[in-house]
Design a protein around this motif. Structure first.
Motif, PDB file in Angstrom:
ATOM      1  N   HIS A  67       0.820  -1.223   0.000  1.00  0.00           N
ATOM      2  CA  HIS A  67       0.000   0.000   0.000  1.00  0.00           C
ATOM      3  C   HIS A  67       0.852   1.271   0.000  1.00  0.00           C
ATOM      4  O   HIS A  67       0.420   2.324   0.477  1.00  0.00           O
ATOM      5  CB  HIS A  67      -0.975   0.006   1.186  1.00  0.00           C
ATOM      6  CG  HIS A  67      -1.742  -1.269   1.347  1.00  0.00           C
ATOM      7  ND1 HIS A  67      -2.611  -1.730   0.385  1.00  0.00           N
ATOM      8  CD2 HIS A  67      -1.733  -2.209   2.339  1.00  0.00           C
ATOM      9  CE1 HIS A  67      -3.129  -2.887   0.780  1.00  0.00           C
ATOM     10  NE2 HIS A  67      -2.609  -3.212   1.956  1.00  0.00           N
ATOM     11  N   GLY A  68       2.061   1.167  -0.542  1.00  0.00           N
ATOM     12  CA  GLY A  68       2.886   2.358  -0.694  1.00  0.00           C
ATOM     13  C   GLY A  68       2.367   3.257  -1.802  1.00  0.00           C
ATOM     14  O   GLY A  68       1.410   2.926  -2.512  1.00  0.00           O
ATOM     15  N   HIS A  69       2.985   4.413  -1.969  1.00  0.00           N
ATOM     16  CA  HIS A  69       2.556   5.346  -3.010  1.00  0.00           C
ATOM     17  C   HIS A  69       3.686   6.308  -3.345  1.00  0.00           C
ATOM     18  O   HIS A  69       4.709   6.357  -2.647  1.00  0.00           O
ATOM     19  CB  HIS A  69       1.312   6.123  -2.566  1.00  0.00           C
ATOM     20  CG  HIS A  69       1.540   6.992  -1.352  1.00  0.00           C
ATOM     21  ND1 HIS A  69       2.157   8.217  -1.417  1.00  0.00           N
ATOM     22  CD2 HIS A  69       1.246   6.794  -0.040  1.00  0.00           C
ATOM     23  CE1 HIS A  69       2.225   8.755  -0.217  1.00  0.00           C
ATOM     24  NE2 HIS A  69       1.682   7.909   0.637  1.00  0.00           N
ATOM     25  N   THR A  70       3.489   7.078  -4.420  1.00  0.00           N
ATOM     26  CA  THR A  70       4.495   8.046  -4.865  1.00  0.00           C
ATOM     27  C   THR A  70       4.017   9.485  -4.719  1.00  0.00           C
ATOM     28  O   THR A  70       4.581  10.403  -5.313  1.00  0.00           O
ATOM     29  CB  THR A  70       4.865   7.794  -6.336  1.00  0.00           C
ATOM     30  OG1 THR A  70       3.693   7.969  -7.155  1.00  0.00           O
ATOM     31  CG2 THR A  70       5.424   6.392  -6.543  1.00  0.00           C
ATOM     32  N   ARG A  71       2.977   9.720  -3.940  1.00  0.00           N
ATOM     33  CA  ARG A  71       2.407  11.068  -3.838  1.00  0.00           C
ATOM     34  C   ARG A  71       3.377  12.041  -3.161  1.00  0.00           C
ATOM     35  O   ARG A  71       4.182  11.657  -2.304  1.00  0.00           O
ATOM     36  CB  ARG A  71       1.098  11.034  -3.056  1.00  0.00           C
ATOM     37  CG  ARG A  71      -0.039  10.308  -3.775  1.00  0.00           C
ATOM     38  CD  ARG A  71      -1.362  10.531  -3.070  1.00  0.00           C
ATOM     39  NE  ARG A  71      -1.370   9.990  -1.719  1.00  0.00           N
ATOM     40  CZ  ARG A  71      -1.682   8.734  -1.408  1.00  0.00           C
ATOM     41  NH1 ARG A  71      -1.982   7.868  -2.373  1.00  0.00           N
ATOM     42  NH2 ARG A  71      -1.692   8.328  -0.147  1.00  0.00           N
ATOM     43  N   GLY A  76       1.584  23.642  -2.248  1.00  0.00           N
ATOM     44  CA  GLY A  76       0.151  23.613  -1.997  1.00  0.00           C
ATOM     45  C   GLY A  76      -0.642  22.658  -2.843  1.00  0.00           C
ATOM     46  O   GLY A  76      -1.858  22.528  -2.645  1.00  0.00           O
ATOM     47  N   ASP A  77      -0.019  21.967  -3.779  1.00  0.00           N
ATOM     48  CA  ASP A  77      -0.731  21.022  -4.633  1.00  0.00           C
ATOM     49  C   ASP A  77      -0.248  19.604  -4.357  1.00  0.00           C
ATOM     50  O   ASP A  77       0.962  19.351  -4.310  1.00  0.00           O
ATOM     51  CB  ASP A  77      -0.504  21.343  -6.114  1.00  0.00           C
ATOM     52  CG  ASP A  77      -1.247  22.593  -6.550  1.00  0.00           C
ATOM     53  OD1 ASP A  77      -2.452  22.682  -6.266  1.00  0.00           O
ATOM     54  OD2 ASP A  77      -0.620  23.479  -7.149  1.00  0.00           O
ATOM     55  N   GLU A  78      -1.194  18.671  -4.188  1.00  0.00           N
ATOM     56  CA  GLU A  78      -0.817  17.269  -4.059  1.00  0.00           C
ATOM     57  C   GLU A  78      -0.713  16.652  -5.440  1.00  0.00           C
ATOM     58  O   GLU A  78      -1.655  16.740  -6.238  1.00  0.00           O
ATOM     59  CB  GLU A  78      -1.823  16.484  -3.213  1.00  0.00           C
ATOM     60  CG  GLU A  78      -1.360  15.034  -2.998  1.00  0.00           C
ATOM     61  CD  GLU A  78      -2.183  14.265  -1.993  1.00  0.00           C
ATOM     62  OE1 GLU A  78      -3.049  13.490  -2.422  1.00  0.00           O
ATOM     63  OE2 GLU A  78      -1.952  14.473  -0.778  1.00  0.00           O
ATOM     64  N   LEU A  79       0.416  16.038  -5.722  1.00  0.00           N
ATOM     65  CA  LEU A  79       0.674  15.421  -7.014  1.00  0.00           C
ATOM     66  C   LEU A  79       0.769  13.911  -6.830  1.00  0.00           C
ATOM     67  O   LEU A  79       1.171  13.415  -5.777  1.00  0.00           O
ATOM     68  CB  LEU A  79       1.985  15.954  -7.597  1.00  0.00           C
ATOM     69  CG  LEU A  79       2.114  17.477  -7.713  1.00  0.00           C
ATOM     70  CD1 LEU A  79       3.495  17.855  -8.222  1.00  0.00           C
ATOM     71  CD2 LEU A  79       1.030  18.055  -8.613  1.00  0.00           C
ATOM     72  N   ALA A  80       0.422  13.178  -7.884  1.00  0.00           N
ATOM     73  CA  ALA A  80       0.444  11.721  -7.822  1.00  0.00           C
ATOM     74  C   ALA A  80       1.859  11.164  -7.830  1.00  0.00           C
ATOM     75  O   ALA A  80       2.085  10.013  -7.438  1.00  0.00           O
ATOM     76  CB  ALA A  80      -0.355  11.133  -8.978  1.00  0.00           C
ATOM     77  N   MET A 109      -1.943  12.636 -16.025  1.00  0.00           N
ATOM     78  CA  MET A 109      -1.158  11.672 -15.256  1.00  0.00           C
ATOM     79  C   MET A 109      -0.924  12.120 -13.812  1.00  0.00           C
ATOM     80  O   MET A 109      -0.135  11.528 -13.084  1.00  0.00           O
ATOM     81  CB  MET A 109       0.183  11.424 -15.945  1.00  0.00           C
ATOM     82  CG  MET A 109       0.057  10.816 -17.337  1.00  0.00           C
ATOM     83  SD  MET A 109      -0.954   9.315 -17.395  1.00  0.00           S
ATOM     84  CE  MET A 109       0.080   8.193 -16.448  1.00  0.00           C
ATOM     85  N   GLY A 110      -1.608  13.170 -13.387  1.00  0.00           N
ATOM     86  CA  GLY A 110      -1.562  13.577 -11.991  1.00  0.00           C
ATOM     87  C   GLY A 110      -0.355  14.391 -11.590  1.00  0.00           C
ATOM     88  O   GLY A 110      -0.027  14.469 -10.399  1.00  0.00           O
ATOM     89  N   GLY A 111       0.303  15.013 -12.560  1.00  0.00           N
ATOM     90  CA  GLY A 111       1.506  15.772 -12.266  1.00  0.00           C
ATOM     91  C   GLY A 111       1.392  17.232 -12.654  1.00  0.00           C
ATOM     92  O   GLY A 111       0.309  17.729 -12.990  1.00  0.00           O
ATOM     93  N   ALA A 112       2.519  17.928 -12.626  1.00  0.00           N
ATOM     94  CA  ALA A 112       2.592  19.353 -12.949  1.00  0.00           C
ATOM     95  C   ALA A 112       3.536  19.561 -14.123  1.00  0.00           C
ATOM     96  O   ALA A 112       4.401  18.721 -14.403  1.00  0.00           O
ATOM     97  CB  ALA A 112       3.081  20.158 -11.743  1.00  0.00           C
ATOM     98  N   ALA A 113       3.359  20.687 -14.806  1.00  0.00           N
ATOM     99  CA  ALA A 113       4.223  21.050 -15.927  1.00  0.00           C
ATOM    100  C   ALA A 113       4.620  22.509 -15.795  1.00  0.00           C
ATOM    101  O   ALA A 113       3.873  23.323 -15.245  1.00  0.00           O
ATOM    102  CB  ALA A 113       3.507  20.812 -17.258  1.00  0.00           C
ATOM    103  N   VAL A 114       5.794  22.825 -16.319  1.00  0.00           N
ATOM    104  CA  VAL A 114       6.299  24.197 -16.326  1.00  0.00           C
ATOM    105  C   VAL A 114       6.290  24.687 -17.770  1.00  0.00           C
ATOM    106  O   VAL A 114       6.895  24.068 -18.648  1.00  0.00           O
ATOM    107  CB  VAL A 114       7.719  24.286 -15.752  1.00  0.00           C
ATOM    108  CG1 VAL A 114       8.117  25.752 -15.562  1.00  0.00           C
ATOM    109  CG2 VAL A 114       7.827  23.534 -14.432  1.00  0.00           C
ATOM    110  N   VAL A 115       5.599  25.792 -18.007  1.00  0.00           N
ATOM    111  CA  VAL A 115       5.454  26.342 -19.354  1.00  0.00           C
ATOM    112  C   VAL A 115       6.509  27.415 -19.567  1.00  0.00           C
ATOM    113  O   VAL A 115       6.659  28.335 -18.757  1.00  0.00           O
ATOM    114  CB  VAL A 115       4.045  26.928 -19.558  1.00  0.00           C
ATOM    115  CG1 VAL A 115       3.908  27.546 -20.942  1.00  0.00           C
ATOM    116  CG2 VAL A 115       2.992  25.842 -19.347  1.00  0.00           C
TER     117      VAL A 115
END
Length: 369
Positions: A67-71, A76-80, A109-115
């Protein structure tokens, strides 16, 4: 001539290196030289990847990782997962949808991107495609007024953070792209900003010291900028511990340990070698991220073991973008996340917080085992 991007992922693409192998078929030769190139003799470009490969993991057995995870939580944002898409300019060079495809994949995919400031799509249009948090990469615009105007556009468009790139006031010579005769076509033009106008130089004056550097930011500009915006400011391009401490003093909310993918100062140390010193200098005050040569889930484990909160990837997701658009970028992120999960399970780490330098086979650890 480049082929049309794929609409189905080939079964033999199983890692980031496979996307690099495929991508050259879908990118024009001069654009490929631009993407793959580095400064001068490309020594830093090579050592970035070599450094991660040379560091070895030291796994522990029979740990309870069910039951581990990579979160993770960033600004301030929770990412997967801790895989952030780094800013890459003019992405319509590599796929017709460019940045729109990349940010779509990151969010799904539950992540963030930098533009990038130098995106080939307006910063406002990019946000309409986003399904997750976006950060705006900021190049100093030669002065405070023009820079602040760009910041206010990013605020109004809904960006969650500013990533101020501080390591490229002067670009390194990129021999590979020069030999290829590269120039950005109108279809991939940088639409968010105009070219800076350099001062008129008198005979005997230096293009670098008298032309470019008077337009570059300094620490007092970072301090000023932090007071002009409610967005967290992340300084990208920090390698020295003293600069990490100055960043905190200037009001930075985060740091990216980066050498610009080896594209600016050749012979700069690889980011892996700089990471631990910056983390030690920051001492938990702000998050530290790292980019440069991250190609595998095991690289991500190593980065976090050295104190990084997350990693950024650049060239790998552009390879995936060129190969299969948003589908390719999403698939690459999935591959890296799955590699990360496997590496965590096999080293005995249930969450990112469990990963520490204990899992690295270094001289210090070996001698004290």
């Amino acid at each position: 001539m480049a082929q049309s991007p794929l609409t189905v992922i080939p079964p033999d693409i199983v890692c980031a290196a496979d996307y690099e192998r495929y991508a050259q078929r879908y990118i024009e030769a001069s654009a490929w030289a631009y993407l793959q190139g580095g400064a001068a003799d490309e020594m830093t470009l090579a050592t970035n990847c070599d450094a991660w490969a040379s560091l070895k993991l030291w796994p522990r057995m029979l740990a309870d990782v069910a039951h581990g995870h990579t979160r993770c939580n960033l600004f301030g944002d929770e990412l997967a997962h801790p895989i952030i898409l780094a800013p890459v300019a003019t992405q319509r060079l590599f796929h017709p949808e460019g940045e729109l495809a990349s940010v779509l994949a990151a969010g799904v995919m539950g992540g963030a991107a930098v533009v990038s400031t130098q995106a080939s799509v307006t910063l406002e249009e990019v946000t309409k495609q986003a399904h997750g948090p976006l950060w705006f990469q900021l190049y100093w615009q030669g002065g405070r007024d023009a820079t602040l105007a760009l910041v206010k556009r990013a605020e109004a468009a809904g960006y969650r953070a500013l990533v101020l790139t501080v390591d490229a006031p002067v670009s390194g010579v990129r021999n590979r792209e020069q030999r290829a005769g590269f120039s950005v076509p109108s279809s991939a033009a940088q639409v968010n900003v105009k070219m800076l106008t350099l001062p008129v130089l008198q005979q005997g004056m230096s293009t670098v010291f008298d032309g470019l550097m008077p337009l570059a930011p300094q620490w007092h500009d970072v301090e000023w900028l932090a007071k002009q915006t409610h967005l967290p400011i992340i300084l990208k391009g920090v390698l020295h511990p003293k600069d990490a401490r100055l960043a905190i003093e200037a009001g930075a909310a985060g740091i990216v340990v980066s050498n610009h993918g080896g594209r600016v100062l050749d012979s700069a140390l690889p980011t892996l070698d700089a990471l631990a010193g910056v983390v030690l200098a920051v001492d938990g005050a702000i998050p530290v991220l790292v980019d440069g040569g991250i190609r595998r889930g095991t690289d991500i484990v190593k980065a976090i073991a050295l104190g990084a909160s997350a990693v950024m990837i650049g060239r790998p997701y552009v390879h995936a973008l060129a190969t299969a658009g948003a589908l390719g970028v999403a698939h690459l992120i999935r591959l890296l996340r799955e590699e990360l999960e496997v590496a965590m399970a096999l080293t005995g780490c249930k969450t990112l917080e469990c990963i520490s330098s204990e899992y690295l086979h270094t001289a210090a650890n070996f001698n004290g085992a």
